[in-house]
Design a protein around this motif. Sequence first.
Motif, PDB file in Angstrom:
ATOM      1  N   VAL A 193       0.836  -1.240  -0.084  1.00 55.64           N
ATOM      2  CA  VAL A 193      -0.140  -0.153  -0.107  1.00 55.64           C
ATOM      3  C   VAL A 193       0.883   1.095  -0.001  1.00 55.64           C
ATOM      4  O   VAL A 193       0.962   2.067  -0.726  1.00 55.64           O
ATOM      5  N   CYS A 194       1.806   1.191   0.876  1.00 54.10           N
ATOM      6  CA  CYS A 194       2.851   2.617   1.022  1.00 54.10           C
ATOM      7  C   CYS A 194       4.198   1.552   0.844  1.00 54.10           C
ATOM      8  O   CYS A 194       4.740   1.282   1.828  1.00 54.10           O
ATOM      9  N   PRO A 195       4.794   1.436  -0.217  1.00 53.01           N
ATOM     10  CA  PRO A 195       5.963   0.532  -0.398  1.00 53.01           C
ATOM     11  C   PRO A 195       7.148   1.101   0.265  1.00 53.01           C
ATOM     12  O   PRO A 195       7.134   2.283   0.841  1.00 53.01           O
ATOM     13  N   PRO A 196       8.158   0.196   1.036  1.00 53.62           N
ATOM     14  CA  PRO A 196       9.070   0.843   2.055  1.00 53.62           C
ATOM     15  C   PRO A 196       9.996   2.045   1.447  1.00 53.62           C
ATOM     16  O   PRO A 196      10.481   2.793   2.333  1.00 53.62           O
ATOM     17  N   GLN A 197       9.870   2.250   0.131  1.00 58.60           N
ATOM     18  CA  GLN A 197      10.894   3.744  -0.336  1.00 58.60           C
ATOM     19  C   GLN A 197      10.198   4.783   0.255  1.00 58.60           C
ATOM     20  O   GLN A 197      10.702   5.771   0.290  1.00 58.60           O
ATOM     21  N   GLU A 198       8.858   4.859   0.724  1.00 62.09           N
ATOM     22  CA  GLU A 198       8.151   5.853   1.127  1.00 62.09           C
ATOM     23  C   GLU A 198       9.047   6.243   2.455  1.00 62.09           C
ATOM     24  O   GLU A 198       9.420   7.480   2.767  1.00 62.09           O
ATOM     25  N   GLY A 199       9.040   5.311   3.423  1.00 64.88           N
ATOM     26  CA  GLY A 199       9.651   5.619   4.835  1.00 64.88           C
ATOM     27  C   GLY A 199      11.315   5.791   4.503  1.00 64.88           C
ATOM     28  O   GLY A 199      11.881   6.734   5.001  1.00 64.88           O
ATOM     29  N   ARG A 200      11.675   5.001   3.722  1.00 66.76           N
ATOM     30  CA  ARG A 200      13.291   5.253   3.448  1.00 66.76           C
ATOM     31  C   ARG A 200      13.689   6.462   2.940  1.00 66.76           C
ATOM     32  O   ARG A 200      14.766   7.054   3.420  1.00 66.76           O
ATOM     33  N   SER A 201      12.963   6.847   1.945  1.00 71.24           N
ATOM     34  CA  SER A 201      13.450   8.304   1.188  1.00 71.24           C
ATOM     35  C   SER A 201      13.167   9.412   2.532  1.00 71.24           C
ATOM     36  O   SER A 201      13.908  10.280   2.605  1.00 71.24           O
ATOM     37  N   TYR A 202      12.068   9.288   3.277  1.00 71.17           N
ATOM     38  CA  TYR A 202      12.016  10.263   4.379  1.00 71.17           C
ATOM     39  C   TYR A 202      13.139  10.333   5.434  1.00 71.17           C
ATOM     40  O   TYR A 202      13.633  11.265   5.844  1.00 71.17           O
ATOM     41  N   ALA A 203      13.376   9.152   5.475  1.00 72.62           N
ATOM     42  CA  ALA A 203      14.450   8.774   6.792  1.00 72.62           C
ATOM     43  C   ALA A 203      15.929   9.397   6.209  1.00 72.62           C
ATOM     44  O   ALA A 203      16.668   9.913   7.007  1.00 72.62           O
ATOM     45  N   SER A 204      15.904   9.145   5.091  1.00 73.46           N
ATOM     46  CA  SER A 204      17.453   9.501   4.484  1.00 73.46           C
ATOM     47  C   SER A 204      17.409  11.016   4.402  1.00 73.46           C
ATOM     48  O   SER A 204      18.335  11.558   4.792  1.00 73.46           O
ATOM     49  N   ALA A 205      16.197  11.903   3.984  1.00 72.59           N
ATOM     50  CA  ALA A 205      16.327  13.355   3.797  1.00 72.59           C
ATOM     51  C   ALA A 205      16.366  13.752   5.175  1.00 72.59           C
ATOM     52  O   ALA A 205      16.943  14.746   5.348  1.00 72.59           O
ATOM     53  N   ALA A 206      15.620  13.323   6.099  1.00 68.72           N
ATOM     54  CA  ALA A 206      15.530  13.999   7.359  1.00 68.72           C
ATOM     55  C   ALA A 206      16.611  13.533   8.584  1.00 68.72           C
ATOM     56  O   ALA A 206      16.602  13.935   9.558  1.00 68.72           O
ATOM     57  N   GLN A 207      17.517  12.330   8.014  1.00 70.74           N
ATOM     58  CA  GLN A 207      18.354  11.854   8.754  1.00 70.74           C
ATOM     59  C   GLN A 207      17.689  11.406  10.159  1.00 70.74           C
ATOM     60  O   GLN A 207      18.223  11.591  11.252  1.00 70.74           O
ATOM     61  N   ALA A 208      16.785  10.634   9.909  1.00 68.61           N
ATOM     62  CA  ALA A 208      15.714   9.909  11.140  1.00 68.61           C
ATOM     63  C   ALA A 208      16.104   8.502  11.226  1.00 68.61           C
ATOM     64  O   ALA A 208      16.720   8.060  10.226  1.00 68.61           O
ATOM     65  N   ARG A 209      15.758   7.954  12.311  1.00 74.84           N
ATOM     66  CA  ARG A 209      15.954   6.525  12.361  1.00 74.84           C
ATOM     67  C   ARG A 209      14.978   5.730  11.573  1.00 74.84           C
ATOM     68  O   ARG A 209      13.695   6.223  11.450  1.00 74.84           O
ATOM     69  N   LEU A 210      15.456   4.840  10.925  1.00 73.21           N
ATOM     70  CA  LEU A 210      14.584   3.869  10.065  1.00 73.21           C
ATOM     71  C   LEU A 210      14.568   2.295  10.855  1.00 73.21           C
ATOM     72  O   LEU A 210      15.709   1.868  11.006  1.00 73.21           O
ATOM     73  N   LEU A 211      13.444   1.973  10.881  1.00 68.38           N
ATOM     74  CA  LEU A 211      13.151   0.547  11.117  1.00 68.38           C
ATOM     75  C   LEU A 211      12.530  -0.032  10.208  1.00 68.38           C
ATOM     76  O   LEU A 211      11.222   0.131   9.990  1.00 68.38           O
ATOM     77  N   GLU A 212      13.016  -1.358   9.453  1.00 71.77           N
ATOM     78  CA  GLU A 212      12.469  -2.039   8.409  1.00 71.77           C
ATOM     79  C   GLU A 212      12.074  -3.427   9.419  1.00 71.77           C
ATOM     80  O   GLU A 212      12.872  -3.892   9.966  1.00 71.77           O
ATOM     81  N   VAL A 213      10.946  -3.606   9.110  1.00 76.03           N
ATOM     82  CA  VAL A 213      10.346  -4.969   9.689  1.00 76.03           C
ATOM     83  C   VAL A 213       9.944  -6.075   8.650  1.00 76.03           C
ATOM     84  O   VAL A 213       9.133  -5.884   7.915  1.00 76.03           O
ATOM     85  N   PRO A 214      10.884  -6.904   8.595  1.00 75.83           N
ATOM     86  CA  PRO A 214      10.606  -8.043   7.804  1.00 75.83           C
ATOM     87  C   PRO A 214       9.321  -8.792   8.011  1.00 75.83           C
ATOM     88  O   PRO A 214       8.872  -9.087   9.014  1.00 75.83           O
ATOM     89  N   GLY A 215       8.684  -9.075   6.919  1.00 76.62           N
ATOM     90  CA  GLY A 215       7.397  -9.855   7.024  1.00 76.62           C
ATOM     91  C   GLY A 215       6.061  -8.829   7.314  1.00 76.62           C
ATOM     92  O   GLY A 215       5.112  -9.433   7.145  1.00 76.62           O
ATOM     93  N   MET A 216       6.273  -7.784   7.516  1.00 75.38           N
ATOM     94  CA  MET A 216       5.104  -6.754   7.810  1.00 75.38           C
ATOM     95  C   MET A 216       4.786  -6.283   6.623  1.00 75.38           C
ATOM     96  O   MET A 216       5.355  -5.679   5.794  1.00 75.38           O
ATOM     97  N   ALA A 217       3.335  -6.146   6.364  1.00 73.81           N
ATOM     98  CA  ALA A 217       2.489  -5.651   5.390  1.00 73.81           C
ATOM     99  C   ALA A 217       2.309  -4.094   5.896  1.00 73.81           C
ATOM    100  O   ALA A 217       2.957  -3.689   6.752  1.00 73.81           O
ATOM    101  N   HIS A 218       1.006  -3.718   5.247  1.00 65.15           N
ATOM    102  CA  HIS A 218       0.972  -2.230   5.815  1.00 65.15           C
ATOM    103  C   HIS A 218       0.368  -2.071   7.164  1.00 65.15           C
ATOM    104  O   HIS A 218       0.795  -1.541   7.890  1.00 65.15           O
ATOM    105  N   GLN A 219      -0.564  -3.080   7.604  1.00 70.08           N
ATOM    106  CA  GLN A 219      -1.022  -3.136   8.940  1.00 70.08           C
ATOM    107  C   GLN A 219      -0.048  -3.786   9.663  1.00 70.08           C
ATOM    108  O   GLN A 219       0.207  -5.233   9.292  1.00 70.08           O
TER     109      GLN A 219
END
Length: 235
Positions: A193-219
């Motif tokens: 629904v919101c592919p991982p690139q959505e969060g990755r790009s914001y975290a990179s631009a804002a220098q925010a912490r990124l948590l990637e959860v294997p196996g997690m869908a949108h909810q």
Amino acid sequence: MEVPGLTLPLLADAAPLTLHLPDVALGGYGWWHSKPAPAALLLHGWGQDASAMALPAQAFRAAGWHAVSLSMRGWRGSSGCDDYGRSGVRDTCRALTWLAGQQGVTDVLLLGFSMGGLMALLTASVPSPARAVVAVSAPTELRRVYQTTSFGGLRRYYDAVLTPEQWVEGSPLHHAHRLTVPALVVVGLEDRVCPPQEGRSYASAAQARLLEVPGMAHQPSPSAWFRIVEASLML
């Protein structure tokens, strides 16, 4: 003052509440502690209401925090009309100010899921009482998510609701340089629904912490929520 026709379900472990703002009434729940503690303000996703955030709220309370979940304007429990965030920053800042002023609240963290995550990141780009922000499965660039989502209903909703200016102004990625508080961006590696690139790009631009959860869908699943709350407590 009641909000007619927009009643939230009763939750056995939470106190119902209504936050009256100048132009809208936001319904929700409070999970309160008797001792001073931090508080989490929780914002739900599109098509949901404040009850959808009960699981992370309960996890925060089990960790010794207060937690408040509010329905955003236009969704069950609240008055007003949903506008996908055009009023969201103002509403959220007022809710944060109210929560920070409650007896026994020592500071406030803002957490949002999906649409609520978008609201949380937009709010984090302006001054507010939130000391940290967490965005879970959040769209961050509206034109891109429109093109990449697997959920056709999201495209139809964007076509119906977004103003021409909102495609840019309502995209957190365009305000990432304004982030001034610690932030955690959570993406599910199976989110279509919101592919991982959505969060990755914001975290990179804002220098925010990124948590990637294997196996997690949108909810997030219950176990994913517990992991997200655990990471949020460390901000």
